[in-house]
Design a protein around this motif. Structure first.
Motif, PDB file in Angstrom:
ATOM      1  N   VAL A  37       0.830  -1.200   0.000  1.00 14.76           N
ATOM      2  CA  VAL A  37       0.000   0.000   0.000  1.00 14.76           C
ATOM      3  C   VAL A  37       0.869   1.256   0.000  1.00 14.76           C
ATOM      4  O   VAL A  37       0.603   2.213  -0.725  1.00 14.76           O
ATOM      5  N   SER A  38       1.931   1.243   0.790  1.00 16.93           N
ATOM      6  CA  SER A  38       2.820   2.413   0.854  1.00 16.93           C
ATOM      7  C   SER A  38       4.049   2.257  -0.031  1.00 16.93           C
ATOM      8  O   SER A  38       4.735   3.234  -0.314  1.00 16.93           O
ATOM      9  N   GLY A  39       4.330   1.009  -0.445  1.00 17.83           N
ATOM     10  CA  GLY A  39       5.543   0.772  -1.234  1.00 17.83           C
ATOM     11  C   GLY A  39       6.797   0.740  -0.379  1.00 17.83           C
ATOM     12  O   GLY A  39       7.907   0.749  -0.891  1.00 17.83           O
ATOM     13  N   LYS A  40       6.636   0.691   0.943  1.00 18.68           N
ATOM     14  CA  LYS A  40       7.762   0.673   1.876  1.00 18.68           C
ATOM     15  C   LYS A  40       7.847  -0.692   2.550  1.00 18.68           C
ATOM     16  O   LYS A  40       6.864  -1.429   2.625  1.00 18.68           O
ATOM     17  N   PRO A  46       4.737   3.236   9.900  1.00 15.58           N
ATOM     18  CA  PRO A  46       3.938   3.139  11.124  1.00 15.58           C
ATOM     19  C   PRO A  46       2.469   2.796  10.856  1.00 15.58           C
ATOM     20  O   PRO A  46       1.770   2.326  11.749  1.00 15.58           O
ATOM     21  N   GLY A  47       1.991   2.973   9.619  1.00 10.80           N
ATOM     22  CA  GLY A  47       0.614   2.662   9.288  1.00 10.80           C
ATOM     23  C   GLY A  47       0.409   1.242   8.783  1.00 10.80           C
ATOM     24  O   GLY A  47      -0.666   0.900   8.306  1.00 10.80           O
ATOM     25  N   GLU A  59      -6.607  -5.270  -1.185  1.00 13.69           N
ATOM     26  CA  GLU A  59      -6.505  -5.802  -2.549  1.00 13.69           C
ATOM     27  C   GLU A  59      -5.122  -5.566  -3.152  1.00 13.69           C
ATOM     28  O   GLU A  59      -4.606  -6.417  -3.879  1.00 13.69           O
ATOM     29  N   THR A  60      -4.498  -4.439  -2.865  1.00 12.63           N
ATOM     30  CA  THR A  60      -3.165  -4.156  -3.395  1.00 12.63           C
ATOM     31  C   THR A  60      -2.180  -5.226  -2.951  1.00 12.63           C
ATOM     32  O   THR A  60      -1.361  -5.689  -3.731  1.00 12.63           O
TER      33      THR A  60
END
Length: 170
Positions: A37-40, A46-47, A59-60
């Motif tokens: 979702v964040s690509g990290k 933290p999320g 879904e991602t």
């Protein structure tokens, strides 16, 4: 992004599925996976989700995977034949791979295929693999989304570790 390689060593235990579940728990809790979702990496976000249910609800993540052992869910038995979905070795390019998938069906993604004695001997010249053989067996993980597992032995030929490796993700 493409698939990412991963590998892990676990202390030996006879129950390979329990080892997989334990490893998945350790990797998830440490955040050593891609949070798509964040690509990290999750450890840096933290999320990130706090449970695997939250992780896989997105879904991602289901589309892109985690680029880690979390993408694997089952260890095949020694006598079980993996469903690669196509003839396993006759391709050299992605286009050839996709043509074979179209012709023969999709692979069974998310499985861990143990290295058998014959395959170990053919690849590494020994049936009692050790850490010294890892470099020789790494190429056995040929198919994205299908991991491998080898029992590694100590100097007394006693099982000492389980080595999981493969590559997964989008």
């Amino acid at each position: 992004m493409g698939a990412s390689g991963w590998d892990y060593y676990m202390p030996y235990q006879e129950d390979r599925y329990l080892a997989l579940v334990t490893l998945r728990t350790l990797v998830f809790e440490a955040g050593e996976f891609l949070w798509a979702v964040s690509g990290k990496m999750a450890v840096d976000d933290p999320g990130r989700p706090r449970t695997e249910d939250e992780l896989w609800a997105d879904e991602t993540v289901r589309l892109k995977g985690t680029h880690s052992i979390l993408d694997m869910y089952r260890v095949l038995a020694d006598d079980e034949t993996p469903n690669y979905g196509y003839l396993p070795y006759p391709y050299e390019t992605f286009e050839e791979y996709m043509a074979l998938v179209k012709e023969h069906g999709n692979p069974e993604y998310g499985i861990i295929v143990p290295v058998g004695e014959a395959e170990a001997y053919e690849t590494a010249g020994d049936t009692k693999l050790t850490r010294d053989h890892v470099e020789a067996i790494v190429p056995l993980a040929k198919f994205p989304g299908i991991g491998r597992l080898a029992v590694l032995h100590d100097e007394r030929d006693t099982p000492a570790e389980l080595y999981f490796w493969g590559f997964s993700g989008d």
